[in-house]
Write a protein that holds these residues in place. Sequence first.
Motif, PDB file in Angstrom:
ATOM      1  N   ASP A  26       0.828  -1.205   0.000  1.00  0.00           N
ATOM      2  CA  ASP A  26       0.000   0.000   0.000  1.00  0.00           C
ATOM      3  C   ASP A  26       0.865   1.258   0.000  1.00  0.00           C
ATOM      4  O   ASP A  26       2.096   1.199   0.021  1.00  0.00           O
ATOM      5  CB  ASP A  26      -0.979   0.003   1.186  1.00  0.00           C
ATOM      6  CG  ASP A  26      -0.283   0.036   2.541  1.00  0.00           C
ATOM      7  OD1 ASP A  26       0.854   0.568   2.627  1.00  0.00           O
ATOM      8  OD2 ASP A  26      -0.852  -0.474   3.521  1.00  0.00           O
ATOM      9  N   ASN A  27       0.211   2.421  -0.015  1.00  0.00           N
ATOM     10  CA  ASN A  27       0.935   3.688  -0.077  1.00  0.00           C
ATOM     11  C   ASN A  27       1.395   4.183   1.289  1.00  0.00           C
ATOM     12  O   ASN A  27       1.901   5.300   1.418  1.00  0.00           O
ATOM     13  CB  ASN A  27       0.074   4.748  -0.774  1.00  0.00           C
ATOM     14  CG  ASN A  27       0.097   4.577  -2.280  1.00  0.00           C
ATOM     15  OD1 ASN A  27       1.063   4.076  -2.844  1.00  0.00           O
ATOM     16  ND2 ASN A  27      -0.976   4.972  -2.942  1.00  0.00           N
ATOM     17  N   ASP A  28       1.220   3.354   2.305  1.00  0.00           N
ATOM     18  CA  ASP A  28       1.783   3.631   3.625  1.00  0.00           C
ATOM     19  C   ASP A  28       3.138   2.941   3.754  1.00  0.00           C
ATOM     20  O   ASP A  28       3.670   2.824   4.857  1.00  0.00           O
ATOM     21  CB  ASP A  28       0.809   3.138   4.708  1.00  0.00           C
ATOM     22  CG  ASP A  28       1.103   3.750   6.071  1.00  0.00           C
ATOM     23  OD1 ASP A  28       1.640   4.877   6.118  1.00  0.00           O
ATOM     24  OD2 ASP A  28       0.797   3.099   7.097  1.00  0.00           O
ATOM     25  N   ASN A  29       3.664   2.493   2.613  1.00  0.00           N
ATOM     26  CA  ASN A  29       4.940   1.761   2.560  1.00  0.00           C
ATOM     27  C   ASN A  29       4.915   0.514   3.438  1.00  0.00           C
ATOM     28  O   ASN A  29       5.877   0.199   4.146  1.00  0.00           O
ATOM     29  CB  ASN A  29       6.115   2.662   2.959  1.00  0.00           C
ATOM     30  CG  ASN A  29       6.309   3.813   1.993  1.00  0.00           C
ATOM     31  OD1 ASN A  29       5.900   3.730   0.836  1.00  0.00           O
ATOM     32  ND2 ASN A  29       6.910   4.902   2.466  1.00  0.00           N
ATOM     33  N   ALA A  30       3.776  -0.189   3.378  1.00  0.00           N
ATOM     34  CA  ALA A  30       3.605  -1.405   4.165  1.00  0.00           C
ATOM     35  C   ALA A  30       3.325  -2.590   3.256  1.00  0.00           C
ATOM     36  O   ALA A  30       2.463  -2.517   2.370  1.00  0.00           O
ATOM     37  CB  ALA A  30       2.478  -1.240   5.168  1.00  0.00           C
ATOM     38  N   LEU A  31       4.063  -3.671   3.483  1.00  0.00           N
ATOM     39  CA  LEU A  31       3.811  -4.939   2.801  1.00  0.00           C
ATOM     40  C   LEU A  31       3.098  -5.858   3.768  1.00  0.00           C
ATOM     41  O   LEU A  31       3.628  -6.165   4.848  1.00  0.00           O
ATOM     42  CB  LEU A  31       5.120  -5.578   2.340  1.00  0.00           C
ATOM     43  CG  LEU A  31       4.973  -6.962   1.690  1.00  0.00           C
ATOM     44  CD1 LEU A  31       4.282  -6.854   0.336  1.00  0.00           C
ATOM     45  CD2 LEU A  31       6.335  -7.645   1.553  1.00  0.00           C
ATOM     46  N   SER A  32       1.890  -6.289   3.409  1.00  0.00           N
ATOM     47  CA  SER A  32       1.115  -7.201   4.252  1.00  0.00           C
ATOM     48  C   SER A  32       1.085  -8.583   3.616  1.00  0.00           C
ATOM     49  O   SER A  32       1.023  -8.704   2.388  1.00  0.00           O
ATOM     50  CB  SER A  32      -0.317  -6.686   4.434  1.00  0.00           C
ATOM     51  OG  SER A  32      -0.324  -5.448   5.117  1.00  0.00           O
ATOM     52  N   ILE A  33       1.129  -9.610   4.462  1.00  0.00           N
ATOM     53  CA  ILE A  33       1.035 -10.993   3.995  1.00  0.00           C
ATOM     54  C   ILE A  33      -0.091 -11.668   4.759  1.00  0.00           C
ATOM     55  O   ILE A  33      -0.053 -11.758   5.989  1.00  0.00           O
ATOM     56  CB  ILE A  33       2.348 -11.766   4.219  1.00  0.00           C
ATOM     57  CG1 ILE A  33       3.558 -10.988   3.681  1.00  0.00           C
ATOM     58  CG2 ILE A  33       2.272 -13.131   3.553  1.00  0.00           C
ATOM     59  CD1 ILE A  33       4.895 -11.654   3.959  1.00  0.00           C
TER      60      ILE A  33
END
Length: 379
Positions: free
Chosen positions: A185-192
Amino acid sequence: MKKIPFLLTALIGFCIFSCSKTNQEEKMISTISKETFGELPDGQKAELYTLTNGNGMTVNITNYGGIITKLTAPDKSGAWTDVVLGFDSLAPYLKENPFFGALVGRYGNRIAKGKFKLNGQEYSLAINNGPNSLHGGKKGFDKVLWKATEIKQDSVVGLQLEYLSKDMEEGYPGNLTVKVTYTLDNDNALSINYHATTDKPTVINLTNHSYFNLTGLKRDILNHEVTLVSDSIVPVDKNLIPTGKLRAVEGTPFDFRKSVKISDGISKTDEQLENAGGFDHCWVIKRTEPGLMLFATVKEPESGRKMEVFTTEPAVQFYTGNFLDGSLKGKNVTYVKRFGFCLETEHYPDSPNQPQFPSTVLNPGDTYNTTTKYRFSAN
């Protein structure tokens, strides 16, 4: 001085607002692209997907093993640099990969002597780590080709990977249908997000095994400052199998409740550190809220990079690259001891043999569903 007519002023103002809004919208566009990464021994092609958010952060993921091959994070000057260990091509991942970036399963971490009992029946697994079974066996989820589906929605891009682990694959019972979804996302977060169902009782413990280095792969990780929301660890014996009891971190090298430099913790004398050659232990997360919770913060002072890790899981394996020995090289870097650290969110090791631990049993009709998020920033 000649006055600008009101109508013209308004028109100029509208144009500035409109153009600014357009530029802002363009900046926030996230993209996903695909290219061929290489060929497997059986002739199948592995693909490499590049996820890019509106800020310029990129994450590369291959459907071979669900491996994260590259992840960029900003430093305090705004420069984006790769912060995960790995290789530039598929071939090294097929040879001797110490789980760099890997999607781990069916059972992450160790199971003692590769055996466990479930509903009165004993199951035997592949032995691939001393006397134990580690990270799913000789051909775990990190060594199979997953079916990939691209995801594009608003300011989020992602990749959904699907795999059917057949009954008795690597010794595990049940046909296990697994879906793992990576989103950026644009919060610089990678979610798995990990999702699975089974047609027979089985055990499951999925995680990601990325090795991080917030220097941008410039030097070792000993100056990284780590905070963990945890009051206890799962101590292990010389084969790195849990003793069955928890140990309070207070007064030990394992106390990261306040920020501690890795070098300061690892330099202390402790039998647990000697058993593992450094940190390679499971910290029990002290839950202050249900669901996705911030439990780890890692800072690298020189670059200013910060990584925050959130999870729904009960524990995390914190590993400090103890077994990297300089024999592997990738991205023009030699991977020596302490060159990367891992934060593998999980259930406890050897849980199938430790009834006092939180259960890792998945039954038909139930759903395995966990999420972990890595968020990056700099200051």
